[in-house]
Design an enzyme around this catalytic site. Structure first.
Site, mmCIF file in Angstrom:
data_model
loop_
_atom_site.group_PDB
_atom_site.id
_atom_site.type_symbol
_atom_site.label_atom_id
_atom_site.label_comp_id
_atom_site.label_asym_id
_atom_site.label_seq_id
_atom_site.Cartn_x
_atom_site.Cartn_y
_atom_site.Cartn_z
ATOM 1 N N SER A 130 14.263 -2.306 -8.835
ATOM 2 C CA SER A 130 13.988 -3.049 -7.594
ATOM 3 C C SER A 130 14.590 -4.447 -7.725
ATOM 4 O O SER A 130 14.919 -4.893 -8.832
ATOM 5 C CB SER A 130 12.466 -3.162 -7.419
ATOM 6 O OG SER A 130 12.118 -4.071 -6.402
ATOM 7 N N TYR B 123 3.504 -4.543 -9.025
ATOM 8 C CA TYR B 123 4.797 -3.936 -8.686
ATOM 9 C C TYR B 123 5.921 -4.665 -9.413
ATOM 10 O O TYR B 123 6.792 -4.047 -10.037
ATOM 11 C CB TYR B 123 4.998 -4.001 -7.166
ATOM 12 C CG TYR B 123 6.230 -3.271 -6.675
ATOM 13 C CD1 TYR B 123 6.189 -1.902 -6.440
ATOM 14 C CD2 TYR B 123 7.429 -3.953 -6.451
ATOM 15 C CE1 TYR B 123 7.315 -1.226 -5.986
ATOM 16 C CE2 TYR B 123 8.551 -3.286 -6.005
ATOM 17 C CZ TYR B 123 8.493 -1.927 -5.769
ATOM 18 O OH TYR B 123 9.614 -1.259 -5.324
HETATM 19 P P1 NAP Z 1 8.005 5.798 -0.163
HETATM 20 O O1 NAP Z 1 8.706 6.084 1.115
HETATM 21 O O2 NAP Z 1 6.643 5.200 -0.135
HETATM 22 O O3 NAP Z 1 8.011 7.126 -1.058
HETATM 23 C C1 NAP Z 1 7.381 7.136 -2.304
HETATM 24 C C2 NAP Z 1 7.544 8.503 -2.944
HETATM 25 O O4 NAP Z 1 6.835 8.489 -4.200
HETATM 26 C C3 NAP Z 1 6.920 9.601 -2.100
HETATM 27 O O5 NAP Z 1 7.676 10.780 -2.264
HETATM 28 C C4 NAP Z 1 5.555 9.756 -2.752
HETATM 29 O O6 NAP Z 1 4.987 11.043 -2.554
HETATM 30 C C5 NAP Z 1 5.903 9.565 -4.214
HETATM 31 N N1 NAP Z 1 4.721 9.245 -4.998
HETATM 32 C C6 NAP Z 1 3.986 8.122 -4.942
HETATM 33 N N2 NAP Z 1 2.951 8.208 -5.806
HETATM 34 C C7 NAP Z 1 3.043 9.407 -6.424
HETATM 35 C C8 NAP Z 1 2.267 10.070 -7.386
HETATM 36 N N3 NAP Z 1 1.159 9.536 -7.908
HETATM 37 N N4 NAP Z 1 2.651 11.305 -7.787
HETATM 38 C C9 NAP Z 1 3.742 11.887 -7.255
HETATM 39 N N5 NAP Z 1 4.523 11.305 -6.320
HETATM 40 C C10 NAP Z 1 4.168 10.065 -5.902
HETATM 41 O O7 NAP Z 1 8.843 4.763 -1.044
HETATM 42 P P2 NAP Z 1 10.412 4.496 -1.179
HETATM 43 O O8 NAP Z 1 10.729 3.252 -0.467
HETATM 44 O O9 NAP Z 1 11.196 5.719 -0.875
HETATM 45 O O10 NAP Z 1 10.468 4.144 -2.721
HETATM 46 C C11 NAP Z 1 10.982 5.022 -3.702
HETATM 47 C C12 NAP Z 1 11.214 4.223 -4.962
HETATM 48 O O11 NAP Z 1 12.131 3.174 -4.676
HETATM 49 C C13 NAP Z 1 9.959 3.554 -5.517
HETATM 50 O O12 NAP Z 1 10.004 3.553 -6.929
HETATM 51 C C14 NAP Z 1 10.082 2.142 -4.982
HETATM 52 O O13 NAP Z 1 9.396 1.226 -5.779
HETATM 53 C C15 NAP Z 1 11.575 1.948 -5.073
HETATM 54 N N6 NAP Z 1 12.114 0.881 -4.235
HETATM 55 C C16 NAP Z 1 12.012 0.916 -2.882
HETATM 56 C C17 NAP Z 1 12.578 -0.117 -2.149
HETATM 57 C C18 NAP Z 1 12.527 -0.168 -0.649
HETATM 58 O O14 NAP Z 1 12.972 -1.153 -0.067
HETATM 59 N N7 NAP Z 1 12.045 0.839 0.038
HETATM 60 C C19 NAP Z 1 13.210 -1.170 -2.786
HETATM 61 C C20 NAP Z 1 13.288 -1.179 -4.170
HETATM 62 C C21 NAP Z 1 12.751 -0.132 -4.893
HETATM 63 P P3 NAP Z 1 4.106 11.404 -1.239
HETATM 64 O O15 NAP Z 1 5.066 11.546 -0.098
HETATM 65 O O16 NAP Z 1 3.451 12.674 -1.617
HETATM 66 O O17 NAP Z 1 3.154 10.267 -1.040
#
Ligand code: NAP
Length: 251
Positions: free
Chosen positions: A143, A156
């Site tokens: 991130s 986080y």
């Molecule tokens: P998101 O839309 O909230 O999706 C999160 C994913 O993680 C979902 O598939 C969720 O499953 C899964 N998950 C969460 N807790 C879990 C658990 N205990 N066991 C199994 N699966 C779990 O988030 P995203 O934005 O796509 O983020 C994905 C990654 O990118 C994360 O590591 C986040 O920190 C990182 N990231 C995101 C951004 C951003 O701007 N969006 C920026 C930097 C880094 P469910 O659907 O079943 O809940």
């Protein structure tokens, strides 16, 4: 697909592939030819259908990555699906927002378990399997908060700094043994994870104005970077944290 980027015959594990960035990267890897094993705790039907539409196989494993004592079994179940895992994308992650002085122990532990402890254990255990095979690619999702502290997100930020550290640490030991370990640090992407800050008009305006490209990222913007790090094209890239951020870190 140009052979440098081709993933035909490879199997990629993607955690958290139900939606958001994980789904985007799973589809990118499938477009390049990989079969996908999705590890998640809710229904993965949408991603499965999209991967199969691309002519690739999708295997679904239901697991809550917060349950640390179950992770070794999850790894064995994944390996048993195809007999060989070539690529691991540690994508699943959660965020909890609260002012630092009120941040609870339970939020701290929840975030540390999913974002850091599971990344360590899955990297170690899938990595051991890859070392036995003499090759593999591990891509951790870091991130901007692997470099910065953020606001109201101490757990986080701490865990994403740890993801960068784990990436470099494993890369140092495994690079010479055929397993490359890298990370992608996404900038600001429009997913459920960032819904709260996009709803805050002042923060949304500030973030958009600081990003040199002036737009939020979309999950499909990670397809190219993840295929690059999963494929032959990045053979000599190891221990790197690749910012995919529209220029945020430069501004
Ligand atoms: P998101 O839309 O909230 O999706 C999160 C994913 O993680 C979902 O598939 C969720 O499953 C899964 N998950 C969460 N807790 C879990 C658990 N205990 N066991 C199994 N699966 C779990 O988030 P995203 O934005 O796509 O983020 C994905 C990654 O990118 C994360 O590591 C986040 O920190 C990182 N990231 C995101 C951004 C951003 O701007 N969006 C920026 C930097 C880094 P469910 O659907 O079943 O809940």
């Amino acid at each position: 697909m140009n052979s440098l980027f081709a993933l035909e015959g490879k199997t990629a594990v993607v955690t958290g592939a139900t939606r958001g960035l994980g789904q985007g990267m799973a589809l990118g890897l499938a477009e390049a030819g990989a079969d996908i094993i999705g590890i998640g705790y809710s229904d993965q039907a949408e991603t499965k259908a999209a991967v199969e539409k691309l002519g690739r196989k999708f295997f679904e494993i239901n697991a809550d990555l917060a349950q640390q004592d179950k992770l070794a079994d999850v790894v064995q179940e994944a390996i048993s699906k195809t007999g060989k895992v070539d690529i691991l994308v540690n994508n699943a992650g959660i965020i909890r927002r609260e002012q630092a002085e009120n941040f609870s122990d339970s939020d701290w532990h929840d975030v540390v378990d999913v974002n850091m402890n599971s990344v360590f254990k899955l990297t170690r255990d899938f990595g051991k399997h890859m070392l036995e095979n003499g090759s593999g690619r591990i891509i951790n999702i870091a991130s901007m908060l692997s470099f910065q502290g953020g606001l109201k997100v101490p757990a986080y930020s701490a865990t994403k700094h740890a993801v960068a550290g784990l990436t470099k640490s494993f890369a140092n030991e495994w690079g010479s043994r055929g397993v490359n370990v890298n990370a992608i640090a996404p900038g600001y992407f429009a997913t459920d994870n960032t819904a709260a800050i996009r709803e805050d008009k002042d923060r949304n305006d500030y973030i958009t104005s600081r990003i040199p490209k002036k737009i939020w990222g979309k999950p499909e913007d990670l397809k190219g970077p993840v295929v690059f790090l999963a494929s032959e094209s990045s053979n000599y890239v190891n221990g790197h944290v690749l910012c995919v951020d529209g220029g945020w870190m430069s501004s």
